[in-house]
Design a protein around this motif. Structure first.
Motif, PDB file in Angstrom:
ATOM      1  N   LEU A   1      22.815  38.956  -4.045  1.00  0.00           N
ATOM      2  CA  LEU A   1      22.748  40.007  -3.025  1.00  0.00           C
ATOM      3  C   LEU A   1      21.511  39.836  -2.151  1.00  0.00           C
ATOM      4  N   GLY A   2      21.722  39.991  -0.851  1.00  0.00           N
ATOM      5  CA  GLY A   2      20.646  39.834   0.110  1.00  0.00           C
ATOM      6  C   GLY A   2      20.631  38.492   0.799  1.00  0.00           C
ATOM      7  N   TYR A   3      21.391  37.527   0.266  1.00  0.00           N
ATOM      8  CA  TYR A   3      21.451  36.198   0.866  1.00  0.00           C
ATOM      9  C   TYR A   3      22.755  36.006   1.646  1.00  0.00           C
ATOM     10  N   THR A   4      22.660  35.280   2.727  1.00  0.00           N
ATOM     11  CA  THR A   4      23.799  35.062   3.610  1.00  0.00           C
ATOM     12  C   THR A   4      24.832  34.160   2.941  1.00  0.00           C
ATOM     13  N   GLN A   5      26.078  34.618   2.951  1.00  0.00           N
ATOM     14  CA  GLN A   5      27.194  33.801   2.499  1.00  0.00           C
ATOM     15  C   GLN A   5      27.980  33.323   3.719  1.00  0.00           C
ATOM     16  N   ALA A   6      28.647  32.184   3.586  1.00  0.00           N
ATOM     17  CA  ALA A   6      29.308  31.596   4.748  1.00  0.00           C
ATOM     18  C   ALA A   6      30.715  31.124   4.428  1.00  0.00           C
ATOM     19  N   ASN A   7      31.598  31.303   5.417  1.00  0.00           N
ATOM     20  CA  ASN A   7      32.913  30.682   5.413  1.00  0.00           C
ATOM     21  C   ASN A   7      32.763  29.215   5.809  1.00  0.00           C
ATOM     22  N   LEU A   8      33.698  28.395   5.387  1.00  0.00           N
ATOM     23  CA  LEU A   8      33.678  26.968   5.718  1.00  0.00           C
ATOM     24  C   LEU A   8      34.945  26.560   6.455  1.00  0.00           C
ATOM     25  N   VAL A   9      34.767  25.722   7.464  1.00  0.00           N
ATOM     26  CA  VAL A   9      35.884  25.007   8.084  1.00  0.00           C
ATOM     27  C   VAL A   9      35.439  23.561   8.219  1.00  0.00           C
ATOM     28  N   ILE A  10      36.193  22.654   7.604  1.00  0.00           N
ATOM     29  CA  ILE A  10      35.864  21.232   7.613  1.00  0.00           C
ATOM     30  C   ILE A  10      37.056  20.494   8.218  1.00  0.00           C
ATOM     31  N   LEU A  11      36.788  19.732   9.284  1.00  0.00           N
ATOM     32  CA  LEU A  11      37.894  19.029   9.947  1.00  0.00           C
ATOM     33  C   LEU A  11      37.371  17.757  10.604  1.00  0.00           C
ATOM     34  N   PRO A  12      38.268  16.844  10.989  1.00  0.00           N
ATOM     35  CA  PRO A  12      37.841  15.597  11.612  1.00  0.00           C
ATOM     36  C   PRO A  12      37.137  15.831  12.949  1.00  0.00           C
ATOM     37  N   GLU A  13      36.251  14.901  13.292  1.00  0.00           N
ATOM     38  CA  GLU A  13      35.490  14.995  14.535  1.00  0.00           C
ATOM     39  C   GLU A  13      36.402  15.136  15.751  1.00  0.00           C
ATOM     40  N   SER A  14      37.583  14.534  15.694  1.00  0.00           N
ATOM     41  CA  SER A  14      38.516  14.588  16.827  1.00  0.00           C
ATOM     42  C   SER A  14      38.974  16.008  17.134  1.00  0.00           C
ATOM     43  N   GLU A  15      38.893  16.909  16.137  1.00  0.00           N
ATOM     44  CA  GLU A  15      39.305  18.296  16.330  1.00  0.00           C
ATOM     45  C   GLU A  15      38.112  19.240  16.498  1.00  0.00           C
ATOM     46  N   ALA A  16      36.888  18.717  16.335  1.00  0.00           N
ATOM     47  CA  ALA A  16      35.714  19.582  16.245  1.00  0.00           C
ATOM     48  C   ALA A  16      35.397  20.288  17.560  1.00  0.00           C
ATOM     49  N   TYR A  17      35.542  19.606  18.687  1.00  0.00           N
ATOM     50  CA  TYR A  17      35.205  20.264  19.952  1.00  0.00           C
ATOM     51  C   TYR A  17      36.137  21.440  20.211  1.00  0.00           C
ATOM     52  N   ASP A  18      37.429  21.244  19.990  1.00  0.00           N
ATOM     53  CA  ASP A  18      38.372  22.335  20.223  1.00  0.00           C
ATOM     54  C   ASP A  18      38.079  23.514  19.291  1.00  0.00           C
ATOM     55  N   PHE A  19      37.683  23.214  18.037  1.00  0.00           N
ATOM     56  CA  PHE A  19      37.376  24.323  17.135  1.00  0.00           C
ATOM     57  C   PHE A  19      36.101  25.040  17.572  1.00  0.00           C
ATOM     58  N   LEU A  20      35.108  24.273  18.017  1.00  0.00           N
ATOM     59  CA  LEU A  20      33.882  24.891  18.534  1.00  0.00           C
ATOM     60  C   LEU A  20      34.206  25.815  19.697  1.00  0.00           C
TER      61      LEU A  20
END
Length: 260
Positions: A24-43
């Motif tokens: 408690l008190g620390y930031t938790q994060a969701n993850l999305v991992i995908l190939p570089e070819s899809e990274a710009y569109d996801f950003l």
């Protein structure tokens, strides 16, 4: 348990449960991992849908490390559980993904509403799913995301029952943390989101709502998983809903760390 100890427990297969209420008190994060070819569109997708997809950090191509939110980390092994999607279908829910890691993968850390739960608890606001040791209930809504490239779909929300007298306080607390979804997007009217039965969440566990309580809905970082299924990308890895990556950053330091 410190965040580093939590990640080590995940890496060694000693912890495989949902992560709400941990560190408690620390930031938790969701993850999305995908190939570089899809990274710009996801950003671009995340920038257009910041309420549901607030980006905390993006890794270098192929890296399983972070430069800001944690040290001593292996992204492929330090979540309690992952999900693997191929062509929009969930094909596996492994406890580590090092065996399918690719040199072109890019990882996005996305803010998680678990991160504001400690502030609510400190102010005397019960978090029902923590009390019951359950995962937070999450629902796919009728709200369309703003598409980008191949990415399109509907917003997912998380729900917490809040006593009516504490609604204003809850909104005031959570709106101070836009990096982890901020204030609710809906209070008390699930039908307006297309949710017809709160006892049947699309992700997570059902929790009871008692007399005098109102269901409150926040945009959720599981939204990318719904989008991945709609967009039918060849390969995407995410965390399993509720099984978050634990970071070394305190929730109270988020604004400073992100320079906002």
């Amino acid at each position: 348990m410190t965040p580093a100890m939590f990640r080590q427990a995940c890496r060694q297969g000693l912890y495989r449960e949902q992560s709400s209420g941990q560190c408690l008190g620390y930031t938790q994060a969701n993850l999305v991992i995908l190939p570089e070819s899809e990274a710009y569109d996801f950003l671009l997708f995340a920038q257009r849908n910041r309420k549901a997809c607030p980006i905390l950090e993006v890794t270098d191509v192929g890296s399983r490390k972070l430069s800001v939110f944690a040290t001593d980390i292996d992204i492929a092994r330090d979540c309690p559980q992952y999900r693997v999607y191929r062509n929009g279908r969930l094909v596996d829910s492994p406890y580590e993904v090092s065996s399918i890691w690719q040199s072109d993968f890019v990882t996005f850390l996305i803010g998680c509403s678990f991160s504001f739960e400690s502030a609510l608890l400190e102010n005397g606001i019960e978090i029902r799913h923590i009390t019951l040791k359950k995962n937070v209930p999450m629902y796919t809504t009728n709200i369309k995301t703003t598409p980008a490239g191949q990415f399109h779909g509907n917003v997912v929300v998380s729900m917490r029952p809040i006593p009516a007298k504490q609604i204003a306080q809850t909104i005031a607390i959570t709106e101070q943390l836009p990096q982890v979804h901020g204030m609710p997007i809906q209070v008390g009217q699930p039908e307006s989101l297309g949710i017809t039965d709160l006892s049947k969440p699309d992700f997570g566990d059902s929790v009871p709502i008692y007399n005098g309580e109102i269901p409150v809905f926040w945009a959720c970082g599981v939204t990318p998983q719904a989008v991945v299924m709609q967009s039918k990308l060849p390969l995407v890895i995410t965390h399993a809903p509720g099984h978050m990556l634990m970071t070394d950053i305190l929730d109270t330091e988020l604004t400073k760390v992100l320079g906002e």
